[in-house]
Design a protein around this motif. Structure first.
Motif, mmCIF file in Angstrom:
data_model
loop_
_atom_site.group_PDB
_atom_site.id
_atom_site.type_symbol
_atom_site.label_atom_id
_atom_site.label_comp_id
_atom_site.label_asym_id
_atom_site.label_seq_id
_atom_site.Cartn_x
_atom_site.Cartn_y
_atom_site.Cartn_z
ATOM 1 N N GLN A 30 12.572 1.989 -9.767
ATOM 2 C CA GLN A 30 11.366 2.655 -10.249
ATOM 3 C C GLN A 30 11.159 4.000 -9.563
ATOM 4 O OE1 GLN A 30 8.282 2.906 -8.399
ATOM 5 N NE2 GLN A 30 6.912 3.549 -10.039
ATOM 6 N N ALA A 31 11.467 4.080 -8.270
ATOM 7 C CA ALA A 31 11.303 5.343 -7.557
ATOM 8 C C ALA A 31 12.288 6.396 -8.038
ATOM 9 C CB ALA A 31 11.469 5.114 -6.046
ATOM 10 N N MET A 32 13.506 5.995 -8.364
ATOM 11 C CA MET A 32 14.505 6.944 -8.832
ATOM 12 C C MET A 32 14.245 7.370 -10.276
ATOM 13 S SD MET A 32 17.905 5.171 -7.166
ATOM 14 C CE MET A 32 19.028 6.312 -7.942
ATOM 15 N N ALA A 33 13.670 6.477 -11.085
ATOM 16 C CA ALA A 33 13.462 6.791 -12.492
ATOM 17 C C ALA A 33 12.101 7.435 -12.761
ATOM 18 C CB ALA A 33 13.591 5.514 -13.331
ATOM 19 N N CYS A 34 11.043 6.941 -12.114
ATOM 20 C CA CYS A 34 9.686 7.371 -12.440
ATOM 21 C C CYS A 34 9.034 8.201 -11.352
ATOM 22 C CB CYS A 34 8.815 6.147 -12.729
ATOM 23 S SG CYS A 34 9.464 5.084 -14.030
ATOM 24 N N ARG A 35 9.296 7.888 -10.111
ATOM 25 C CA ARG A 35 8.634 8.592 -9.023
ATOM 26 C C ARG A 35 9.457 9.757 -8.493
ATOM 27 N NH1 ARG A 35 6.438 4.607 -4.640
ATOM 28 N NH2 ARG A 35 5.512 6.559 -3.968
ATOM 29 N N THR A 87 0.812 -1.223 0.000
ATOM 30 C CA THR A 87 0.000 0.000 0.000
ATOM 31 C C THR A 87 0.843 1.270 0.000
ATOM 32 O OG1 THR A 87 -0.141 -0.133 2.423
ATOM 33 C CG2 THR A 87 -1.924 -1.154 1.148
ATOM 34 N N SER A 88 1.903 1.304 0.784
ATOM 35 C CA SER A 88 2.712 2.526 0.885
ATOM 36 C C SER A 88 4.185 2.168 1.060
ATOM 37 C CB SER A 88 2.238 3.391 2.062
ATOM 38 O OG SER A 88 2.270 2.642 3.266
ATOM 39 N N PRO A 89 4.854 1.738 -0.001
ATOM 40 C CA PRO A 89 6.282 1.393 0.114
ATOM 41 C C PRO A 89 7.127 2.626 0.418
ATOM 42 C CG PRO A 89 5.613 1.415 -2.185
ATOM 43 C CD PRO A 89 4.357 1.588 -1.375
ATOM 44 N N ASN A 90 8.229 2.415 1.112
ATOM 45 C CA ASN A 90 9.131 3.506 1.471
ATOM 46 C C ASN A 90 10.542 2.959 1.601
ATOM 47 O OD1 ASN A 90 9.603 2.830 4.507
ATOM 48 N ND2 ASN A 90 7.373 2.775 4.265
ATOM 49 N N LEU A 108 15.305 -20.299 2.353
ATOM 50 C CA LEU A 108 15.860 -19.024 2.811
ATOM 51 C C LEU A 108 16.595 -18.304 1.686
ATOM 52 C CD1 LEU A 108 17.245 -19.883 6.373
ATOM 53 C CD2 LEU A 108 15.137 -18.704 5.789
ATOM 54 N N ILE A 109 17.311 -19.034 0.858
ATOM 55 C CA ILE A 109 17.999 -18.407 -0.276
ATOM 56 C C ILE A 109 16.991 -17.809 -1.239
ATOM 57 C CG2 ILE A 109 19.485 -18.844 -2.261
ATOM 58 C CD1 ILE A 109 20.852 -21.041 -0.620
ATOM 59 N N ALA A 110 15.919 -18.545 -1.519
ATOM 60 C CA ALA A 110 14.886 -18.029 -2.418
ATOM 61 C C ALA A 110 14.204 -16.799 -1.825
ATOM 62 C CB ALA A 110 13.857 -19.127 -2.704
ATOM 63 N N LEU A 111 13.927 -16.822 -0.524
ATOM 64 C CA LEU A 111 13.302 -15.676 0.127
ATOM 65 C C LEU A 111 14.198 -14.448 0.050
ATOM 66 C CD1 LEU A 111 11.011 -14.497 1.889
ATOM 67 C CD2 LEU A 111 12.249 -15.338 3.895
ATOM 68 N N ALA A 112 15.495 -14.631 0.322
ATOM 69 C CA ALA A 112 16.422 -13.501 0.248
ATOM 70 C C ALA A 112 16.500 -12.946 -1.168
ATOM 71 C CB ALA A 112 17.808 -13.932 0.730
ATOM 72 N N THR A 113 16.505 -13.831 -2.161
ATOM 73 C CA THR A 113 16.582 -13.378 -3.550
ATOM 74 C C THR A 113 15.341 -12.582 -3.937
ATOM 75 O OG1 THR A 113 17.902 -15.336 -4.076
ATOM 76 C CG2 THR A 113 16.926 -14.133 -5.920
ATOM 77 N N VAL A 114 14.167 -13.071 -3.559
ATOM 78 C CA VAL A 114 12.918 -12.373 -3.897
ATOM 79 C C VAL A 114 12.860 -11.017 -3.216
ATOM 80 C CG1 VAL A 114 10.416 -12.457 -3.635
ATOM 81 C CG2 VAL A 114 11.657 -14.489 -4.386
ATOM 82 N N VAL A 115 13.196 -10.967 -1.926
ATOM 83 C CA VAL A 115 13.142 -9.695 -1.190
ATOM 84 C C VAL A 115 14.061 -8.667 -1.829
ATOM 85 C CG1 VAL A 115 13.734 -8.602 1.005
ATOM 86 C CG2 VAL A 115 12.397 -10.703 0.994
ATOM 87 N N ILE A 116 15.268 -9.070 -2.169
ATOM 88 C CA ILE A 116 16.230 -8.114 -2.724
ATOM 89 C C ILE A 116 15.813 -7.660 -4.118
ATOM 90 C CG2 ILE A 116 18.608 -7.893 -3.547
ATOM 91 C CD1 ILE A 116 19.400 -9.626 -1.143
ATOM 92 N N LEU A 117 15.310 -8.578 -4.941
ATOM 93 C CA LEU A 117 14.861 -8.183 -6.275
ATOM 94 C C LEU A 117 13.695 -7.201 -6.199
ATOM 95 C CD1 LEU A 117 15.066 -11.542 -8.265
ATOM 96 C CD2 LEU A 117 16.608 -9.575 -8.390
ATOM 97 N N VAL A 118 12.755 -7.435 -5.281
ATOM 98 C CA VAL A 118 11.604 -6.540 -5.147
ATOM 99 C C VAL A 118 12.045 -5.154 -4.669
ATOM 100 C CG1 VAL A 118 9.487 -6.144 -3.847
ATOM 101 C CG2 VAL A 118 9.933 -8.386 -4.819
ATOM 102 N N VAL A 119 12.908 -5.116 -3.655
ATOM 103 C CA VAL A 119 13.334 -3.824 -3.111
ATOM 104 C C VAL A 119 14.183 -3.059 -4.127
ATOM 105 C CG1 VAL A 119 14.678 -2.714 -1.292
ATOM 106 C CG2 VAL A 119 13.172 -4.629 -0.733
ATOM 107 N N VAL A 120 15.079 -3.758 -4.822
ATOM 108 C CA VAL A 120 15.903 -3.088 -5.832
ATOM 109 C C VAL A 120 15.029 -2.567 -6.973
ATOM 110 C CG1 VAL A 120 17.675 -3.473 -7.581
ATOM 111 C CG2 VAL A 120 18.015 -4.319 -5.268
ATOM 112 N N ALA A 121 14.035 -3.348 -7.372
ATOM 113 C CA ALA A 121 13.125 -2.884 -8.427
ATOM 114 C C ALA A 121 12.350 -1.654 -7.980
ATOM 115 C CB ALA A 121 12.167 -4.015 -8.814
ATOM 116 N N TRP A 122 11.936 -1.624 -6.718
ATOM 117 C CA TRP A 122 11.212 -0.441 -6.232
ATOM 118 C C TRP A 122 12.119 0.789 -6.203
ATOM 119 C CZ3 TRP A 122 11.846 2.915 -2.123
ATOM 120 C CH2 TRP A 122 10.804 3.822 -1.942
ATOM 121 N N PHE A 123 13.365 0.626 -5.760
ATOM 122 C CA PHE A 123 14.291 1.750 -5.748
ATOM 123 C C PHE A 123 14.547 2.255 -7.161
ATOM 124 C CE2 PHE A 123 15.408 1.201 -1.316
ATOM 125 C CZ PHE A 123 15.897 2.441 -0.955
#
Length: 451
Positions: A382-387, A321-324, A365-380
Motif C-alpha cells: 500500500q505504501a509503494m502503490a498509494c502512499r 498510529t504511525s507505521p514505518n 507461533l506459526i499463525a502469529l508469524a503468518t499474520v505479522v508477515i501478511l500485515v507488513v507486506v500489505a503495508w509495504f
C-alpha cells in the motif's frame, strides 16, 4: 518549528523525511498559529523512482521467504496439512525472488548509493537481510531446480554478507576513533554505543542462516555451515550481555526505529536452528556442542521471545498510529522463533500430554508469524502503490518558504551616577554619557558606576 498535519493528496514517506518541515502525507498544511499553507502552490509530484526503495524492504522479503520454510517444516511435523507445505514454500520463494530482484536492480542502477549503504549503521543490517534471503533462495533452487546453481547462490550470499559485515565493523571502529579524539581534545561528543539497537545483531549473527540452509548442498558447504554456526554463536554470546542490558534497562528505540525491537528474539532461535540442522548432517554430528548447548540456546530463545512479547501492545499501538518500514524487522524474528519451536517439538517430544500442549504452542507461533508477515507486506504494498514510497521527498526550499529571522530590539543600558559628584552630564544622540564641559584630567571627566 511548524507542527503540521497533512491531507490525503500529498506525497512523501515517513522514512525519507530529511527535515521536520518537509510534508509527508499531504499537500495542504493545517497548523495552529504560525500557519504555512501550501495547498495549490505545491510543486508538481516528482516521478517515482526505484532509487527511493527503502532498505528494510529486504527484511520484508526475508520474512516472506522464511515463512514458506516455516509452513513446510510445520507440515513435516504434522502441525499443518501436508499438501500445503511444498506449495507455500515454493510460492513464498517466488515472491521473495521477485522482491530481491527489484532491489538488486536498484543496486545495479545506483552502485555508489548501495556501496555507501553498506557502511551505514542503519542500512547495512537491512542489506544483510538481503544476503540472508539469497541464502534461502539458493537452498530452494538446489532442492527444486539445480544443485550447482543453488550452491553458487549460497556461496555468493555468504561472500556478500561477510563483505557488508566488514564494512559495518570498519564504520563502527571509525566512530570509536572519532569519539576518542573528541574525548582527548575535550570536545563534546556522543557515545556511539548509545546508538546500539537489536538490529546490530544482524551483520555478525545473521550469517547463521547459511548454516540453516546448508543441508543437502554438499559436504564442503555443510562443513562451511558448521564453521559459520560456531562463528555466529560466538558473536551472539559476546553481544548478548550488552544488548540485553540495553533492551531491558535502557529506553525503548524511538518510533521510527521501534520495529528493530523484534530482532532481539531472533539470534538465539537462529543459532538453535543452525545447531539443529548442522547436527543432523554427517559433517556436523559430534562437533556441534552437544545437547547442553542446544538446551542453552533454546532457553535463551524462549526468554528473549517473552521479553519482546511484553512490548507487543506498544508495538501494535505505534504501528496502528504511525507505521514505518522498521516494522519489517518483525517478520523474520517471528519466523525463526516458530522454526526453533517446531524443531524442538520434533526432537524432544514423542507422545504424551506435553506433545499436545507444545504442538498447540507451535501452531500459535506459526499463525502469529503468518499474520505479522501478511500485515507488513500489505503495508509495504500500500505504501509503494498509494502512499508514494517510491517518490523522493520534497526539497525543503520548495516545501516551506523561508521564515524571516526576527530582529531583536536593543535594550538601553542603565547607568547610575554617584550623587555626591557635581558633574554637568548630557546624553548625546547615540545614548552615551559624556561630560559637556572641558576637564583638566581624565579622572575629572567621568566617574560612574554601571549597573
Amino acid at each position: 518549528f511548524f507542527f503540521v498535519s497533512m491531507d490525503k493528496d500529498g506525497y512523501g514517506a515517513p522514512d525519507q523525511a530529511p527535515h521536520p518541515l518537509v510534508p509527508m502525507k499531504g499537500s495542504a498544511i493545517a497548523v495552529t498559529p504560525g500557519v504555512v499553507h501550501l495547498g495549490k502552490d505545491m510543486p508538481p509530484k516528482p516521478h517515482r523512482s526505484l532509487k527511493c526503495l527503502p532498505a528494510p524492504f529486504l527484511a520484508c522479503m526475508l520474512g516472506v521467504a522464511s515463512l514458506g520454510r516455516v509452513w513446510f517444516l510445520g507440515s513435516t511435523a504434522g502441525l499443518l496439512p501436508a499438501a500445503l507445505g511444498t506449495h507455500v514454500r515454493q510460492g513464498c520463494a517466488g515472491v521473495a525472488a521477485a522482491g530481491l530482484s527489484l532491489y538488486a536492480t536498484k543496486c545495479i542502477a545506483w552502485p555508489s548509493l548501495a556501496w555507501a549503504d553498506t557502511a551505514d549503521k542503519g542500512r547495512s543490517p537491512a542489506l544483510c537481510t538481503g544476503c540472508m534471503t539469497l541464502m534461502v533462495l539458493g537452498s530452494e533452487v538446489a532442492l527444486s531446480l539445480s544443485l550447482p546453481l543453488g550452491q553458487a547462490l549460497w556461496c555468493t550470499a555468504v561472500a556478500l554478507h561477510l563483505l557488508i559485515f566488514g564494512r559495518f565493523a570498519w564504520g563502527r571502529l571509525q566512530d570509536l576513533r572519532e569519539e576518542r579524539e573528541h574525548l582527548h581534545m575535550g570536545l563534546p561528543h556522543d557515545s556511539w554505543l548509545a546508538e546500539v539497537n537489536p538490529a546490530w545483531y544482524v551483520p555478525p549473527v545473521g550469517i547463521c542462516v547459511a548454516s540453516v540452509m546448508c543441508k543437502g548442498l554438499g559436504p564442503e558447504i555443510e562443513l562451511t555451515g558448521l564453521a559459520l554456526r560456531w562463528y555466529s554463536s560466538m558473536w551472539f554470546l559476546l553481544l548478548l550481555p550488552y544488548q540485553a542490558w540495553r533492551f531491558v534497562c535502557g529506553p525503548l528505540p524511538p518510533p521510527p526505529a521501534l520495529g528493530t525491537m523484534g530482532v532481539f528474539m531472533a539470534p538465539a532461535s537462529l543459532c538453535y536452528a543452525g545447531w539443529w540442522i548442522v547436527d543432523s548432517t554427517n559433517v556436523g554430528s559430534g562437533w556441534n556442542g552437544g545437547e547442553f548447548f542446544g538446551y542453552l540456546l533454546l532457553t535463551l530463545a524462549f526468554l528473549s521471545w517473552l521479553r519482546v512479547m511484553g512490548t507487543l501492545p506498544h508495538l501494535c499501538k505505534v504501528f496502528w498510529t504511525s507505521p514505518n518500514p522498521s516494522f519489517a524487522c518483525l517478520t523474520f524474528p517471528t519466523d525463526i522463533t516458530a522454526t526453533a519451536a517446531i524443531m524442538a517439538y520434533k526432537r524432544y517430544l514423542h507422545g504424551g500430554a506435553e506433545e499436545a500442549v507444545v504442538g498447540v504452542y507451535c501452531q500459535v507461533l506459526i499463525a502469529l508469524a503468518t499474520v505479522v508477515i501478511l500485515v507488513v507486506v500489505a503495508w509495504f504494498a500500500q505504501a509503494m502503490a498509494c502512499r508514494d514510497m517510491l517518490r523522493p521527498p520534497v526539497p525543503l526550499h520548495l516545501a516551506v518558504p523561508p521564515v524571516p529571522t526576527p530582529v531583536e530590539e536593543t535594550k538601553p543600558m542603565l547607568c547610575s551616577v554617584d550623587p555626591d559628584l557635581d558633574l554637568d552630564l548630557v546624553a548625546p544622540s547615540d545614548g552615551a554619557v559624556e561630560p559637556s564641559s572641558d576637564a583638566e584630567s581624565e579622572e575629572e571627566r567621568y566617574v560612574g558606576t554601571l549597573t
